[in-house]
Design a protein around this motif. Structure first.
Motif, short mmCIF file in Angstrom:
data_model
loop_
_atom_site.label_atom_id
_atom_site.label_comp_id
_atom_site.label_asym_id
_atom_site.label_seq_id
_atom_site.Cartn_x
_atom_site.Cartn_y
_atom_site.Cartn_z
N LEU A 35 45.78 33.79 40.29
CA LEU A 35 45.67 33.62 41.74
C LEU A 35 44.37 32.93 42.13
N ALA A 36 43.29 33.22 41.44
CA ALA A 36 42.01 32.59 41.75
C ALA A 36 42.08 31.09 41.48
N ARG A 37 42.71 30.70 40.36
CA ARG A 37 42.85 29.26 40.07
C ARG A 37 43.74 28.59 41.10
N ASP B 155 44.18 29.53 44.25
CA ASP B 155 43.47 29.46 45.52
C ASP B 155 42.32 28.45 45.49
N GLN C 67 45.41 47.30 33.44
CA GLN C 67 44.17 46.67 33.89
C GLN C 67 44.07 45.24 33.36
N TRP D 210 46.62 43.27 32.61
CA TRP D 210 47.57 42.47 33.38
C TRP D 210 47.01 42.15 34.76
N ARG D 211 46.33 43.10 35.38
CA ARG D 211 45.73 42.86 36.69
C ARG D 211 44.72 41.72 36.60
N GLN D 212 43.90 41.71 35.54
CA GLN D 212 42.91 40.65 35.37
C GLN D 212 43.59 39.29 35.16
N VAL E 164 46.59 38.35 36.26
CA VAL E 164 47.17 37.93 37.54
C VAL E 164 46.07 37.48 38.51
N GLU E 165 44.98 38.20 38.58
CA GLU E 165 43.89 37.82 39.47
C GLU E 165 43.31 36.46 39.07
N GLY E 166 43.23 36.19 37.76
CA GLY E 166 42.75 34.89 37.30
C GLY E 166 43.69 33.75 37.71
#
Length: 92
Positions: free
Chosen positions: A61-63, A65, A51, A53-55, A57-59
């Protein structure tokens, strides 16, 4: 903790890794006498749960995008982008 120069580490990396595995102690790699990196046993690296690591990676990708899209560059080929970045046509 033992310090080893980058050149020595390059020529004897497998031996250094074997030493770290055997002793459990890390080795500091130096460049021009200053610490640059460290070889440590895998057991010393803190493990994150999936979980976390998921956060992470999502951070990332958000930066990514959130970066503005520059119009006019999306249709260019890789070779055209390199030519522009190098300024190859500045003397034309």
């Amino acid at each position: 903790m033992r310090e080893v120069g980058i050149l020595e580490a390059k020529t004897g990396l497998s031996g250094l890794v074997a030493e770290v595995e055997r002793t459990g102690e890390g080795i500091v790699l130096t460049r021009h006498g200053r610490a640059a990196a460290k070889i440590v046993p895998i057991s010393q690296i803190p493990q994150r749960d999936p979980q976390t690591w998921r956060q992470v990676v999502e951070g990332i990708l958000a930066r990514r995008d959130a970066q503005p899209v520059v119009a006019g560059f999306d249709d260019l080929s890789w070779d055209e982008l390199k030519r522009i970045a190098r300024g190859d046509d500045r003397y034309d």
